[in-house]
Design a protein around this motif. Structure first.
Motif, PDB file in Angstrom:
ATOM      1  N   GLY A  23       0.829  -1.196   0.000  1.00  0.00           N
ATOM      2  CA  GLY A  23       0.000   0.000   0.000  1.00  0.00           C
ATOM      3  C   GLY A  23       0.864   1.246   0.000  1.00  0.00           C
ATOM      4  O   GLY A  23       2.070   1.203   0.255  1.00  0.00           O
ATOM      5  N   GLU A  58       0.096   5.499   0.956  1.00  0.00           N
ATOM      6  CA  GLU A  58      -0.753   6.653   1.224  1.00  0.00           C
ATOM      7  C   GLU A  58      -0.069   7.567   2.223  1.00  0.00           C
ATOM      8  O   GLU A  58       0.758   7.128   3.041  1.00  0.00           O
ATOM      9  CB  GLU A  58      -2.123   6.234   1.760  1.00  0.00           C
ATOM     10  N   GLU A 106      -0.244   0.268  -5.849  1.00  0.00           N
ATOM     11  CA  GLU A 106      -1.304   1.245  -6.038  1.00  0.00           C
ATOM     12  C   GLU A 106      -1.534   2.051  -4.755  1.00  0.00           C
ATOM     13  O   GLU A 106      -1.353   1.554  -3.639  1.00  0.00           O
ATOM     14  CB  GLU A 106      -2.606   0.553  -6.438  1.00  0.00           C
ATOM     15  N   THR A 112      -3.618   3.585  -1.805  1.00  0.00           N
ATOM     16  CA  THR A 112      -4.743   2.981  -1.100  1.00  0.00           C
ATOM     17  C   THR A 112      -5.915   3.928  -0.920  1.00  0.00           C
ATOM     18  O   THR A 112      -6.971   3.519  -0.435  1.00  0.00           O
ATOM     19  CB  THR A 112      -4.289   2.500   0.290  1.00  0.00           C
ATOM     20  N   GLU A 113      -5.717   5.208  -1.271  1.00  0.00           N
ATOM     21  CA  GLU A 113      -6.811   6.187  -1.239  1.00  0.00           C
ATOM     22  C   GLU A 113      -7.491   6.237   0.133  1.00  0.00           C
ATOM     23  O   GLU A 113      -8.694   6.044   0.279  1.00  0.00           O
ATOM     24  CB  GLU A 113      -7.840   5.887  -2.336  1.00  0.00           C
ATOM     25  N   ALA A 160      -7.482   4.292   2.641  1.00  0.00           N
ATOM     26  CA  ALA A 160      -8.079   3.083   3.208  1.00  0.00           C
ATOM     27  C   ALA A 160      -7.517   2.768   4.586  1.00  0.00           C
ATOM     28  O   ALA A 160      -8.055   1.930   5.308  1.00  0.00           O
ATOM     29  CB  ALA A 160      -7.843   1.897   2.265  1.00  0.00           C
ATOM     30  N   GLN A 196      -3.662   2.711   7.086  1.00  0.00           N
ATOM     31  CA  GLN A 196      -2.427   1.946   7.174  1.00  0.00           C
ATOM     32  C   GLN A 196      -2.613   0.742   8.076  1.00  0.00           C
ATOM     33  O   GLN A 196      -3.397   0.787   9.026  1.00  0.00           O
ATOM     34  CB  GLN A 196      -1.314   2.838   7.739  1.00  0.00           C
TER      35      GLN A 196
END
Length: 437
Positions: free
Chosen positions: A36, A38, A92, A94-95, A97, A99
């Motif tokens: 992930g 972000e 990608e 994670t927008e 979502a 950690q």
């Protein structure tokens, strides 16, 4: 969301060639799960030989790394593999979502450590100023005594004749005396003098004698020159004190970076130039043997931040202060530069202010690398500057010639009395390339 780093930049973080090779085997998606990205943090789980996967994470802004593997190399092969995977666009975002708990716990610990460092710095600032002044006075007296002793040693050497320069072991004793006198800068220069070739001894003696003599009358010198002398002798400035003083905010373009290593530590040099001020800056970062320093800024990118410069007659070294966002993609065009003649003149101006300056960062524009009877030269057809011998491997210069293909290129590097040491090259409309990579 931060721009992904280039693969070349990721690989430049590797502590050694073995780590590079091992990371290549982990740069595909097969061994990875739970990846992930972000809020400036990258993470993933890497399958190892055991039943429990290794947890690897990177804080991209610093950057900082963590991994649950037992490797003593830093960053380890798992972190490097994860970064290569991310730079290729496989991981990608994670927008928001969230950690994983282990990543959040690591970030919380880093924040706590930062707060503790800040508290310690504040405590030092609030310590007894009278006691600090007495300590400074005692050290100043010791350094002055050491500098006076060194001047006598150098004068004796000149009277005796430079052909009888003395053994390295003798000079090591002199260097140890400078360490005892709390003048590590003088000690370093003494050790360098011990291994200076015969043809360079007179200049080495003269510059070292000049420095020791300048400290003897440092109170009479102009403030900026006095600061330069103190720094060269070995006095250091506290980072917190520098950041508390005047800072320069700008959009700093990263012109290049280079790592050097010895048995004691790895040193990373990062050169920047302000987009508005045009001011050059040098950041230094250090890591333990076998570990890359934490501070890493991709060459060619731009970072808006405040820098605090060390005082001196020709301020160059700086410390990184508050940042205003993550590094961004830099200009498509190569940075503006100078001709070889103008670059030599720029170094002349700098060394007039600081006689102990070995080199000065400059960008050369529109030069072609050519190999002549006396070695490699960089020429624009009107003037030329020699490439400093030993500054980069010979094969790197042949690669630079291949990149140029006889056409002008832009080069960033350090220009000094021994020539030009190239660091970064830009072909026409091309991405920056590390010359020694």
């Amino acid at each position: 969301m931060e721009e992904r780093w280039s693969t070349e930049h990721v690989l430049s973080l590797a502590p050694d060639q073995a780590s590079l090779k091992a990371a290549g085997k982990l740069s595909g998606p097969a061994p990875w799960s739970g990846t992930g990205w972000e809020q400036g943090v990258l993470w993933g789980l890497c399958k190892g030989s055991g039943s429990t996967p290794y947890r690897a994470a990177v804080e991209l802004a610093t950057p900082a790394y963590t991994c649950s593997c037992p490797s003593r190399k830093f960053p380890c092969k798992h972190v490097l593999g994860l970064l290569v995977l991310w730079s290729a666009g496989t991981v990608e975002a994670t927008e928001d979502a969230g950690q994983p708990d282990w990543v959040a716990e690591w970030m919380t610990g880093r924040q706590a450590a930062t707060e503790q460092r800040t508290a310690r710095q504040q405590a030092r600032a609030e310590a007894d100023p009278a006691a600090a002044r007495r300590r400074a006075e005692r050290r100043s007296a010791r350094v002055a005594a050491g500098a006076g002793e060194l001047r006598l040693r150098l004068a004796d050497g000149v009277r005796r004749g430079l052909a009888d320069h003395g053994a390295a072991a003798d000079w090591e004793q002199v260097a140890a005396r400078m360490v005892d006198a709390q003048a590590p800068g003088l000690a370093t220069r003494v050790r360098e003098l011990a291994h200076t070739p015969q043809h360079g001894l007179l200049a080495g003696y003269a510059l070292l004698h000049l420095l020791a003599g300048a400290y003897a009358r440092v109170g009479e010198l102009p403030e900026e020159l006095a600061a330069t002398v103190r720094t060269r002798v070995g006095f250091t400035a506290d980072t917190a004190d520098l950041l508390a003083g005047p800072t320069v905010r700008d959009r700093w373009q990263v012109l290049g970076s280079r790592d050097t290593a010895d048995d004691r530590l790895t040193t990373r040099r990062l050169w920047l130039r302000g987009a508005k001020t045009g001011r050059p800056a040098l950041l230094l970062a250090f890591g333990r043997p076998g570990q890359a320093p934490e501070l890493a800024l991709p060459t060619g990118q731009v970072l808006e931040a405040e820098l605090a410069f060390h005082p001196g007659a020709q301020p160059l070294r700086a410390v990184l202060g508050p940042r205003y966002g993550a590094p961004e993609a830099g200009p498509v065009e190569p940075p503006a530069g100078l001709s070889p003649a103008e670059a030599v003149a720029a170094y002349g101006t700098a060394v007039a202010a600081d006689p102990w300056l070995e080199s000065w960062p400059v960008v050369l524009s529109g030069v072609v690398p050519v190999l002549g009877p006396e070695g490699w030269q960089l020429t624009d057809g009107h003037s030329a500057v020699a490439v400093r011998r030993g500054s980069v491997p010979e094969q790197a210069l042949w690669r630079l010639a291949a990149v140029s293909a006889g056409h002008p290129v832009t080069l960033f590097g350090e220009c000094g009395h021994a020539g030009f040491a190239p660091v970064t090259a830009w072909a026409e409309h091309g991405r920056p390339v590390g010359v020694a990579q």
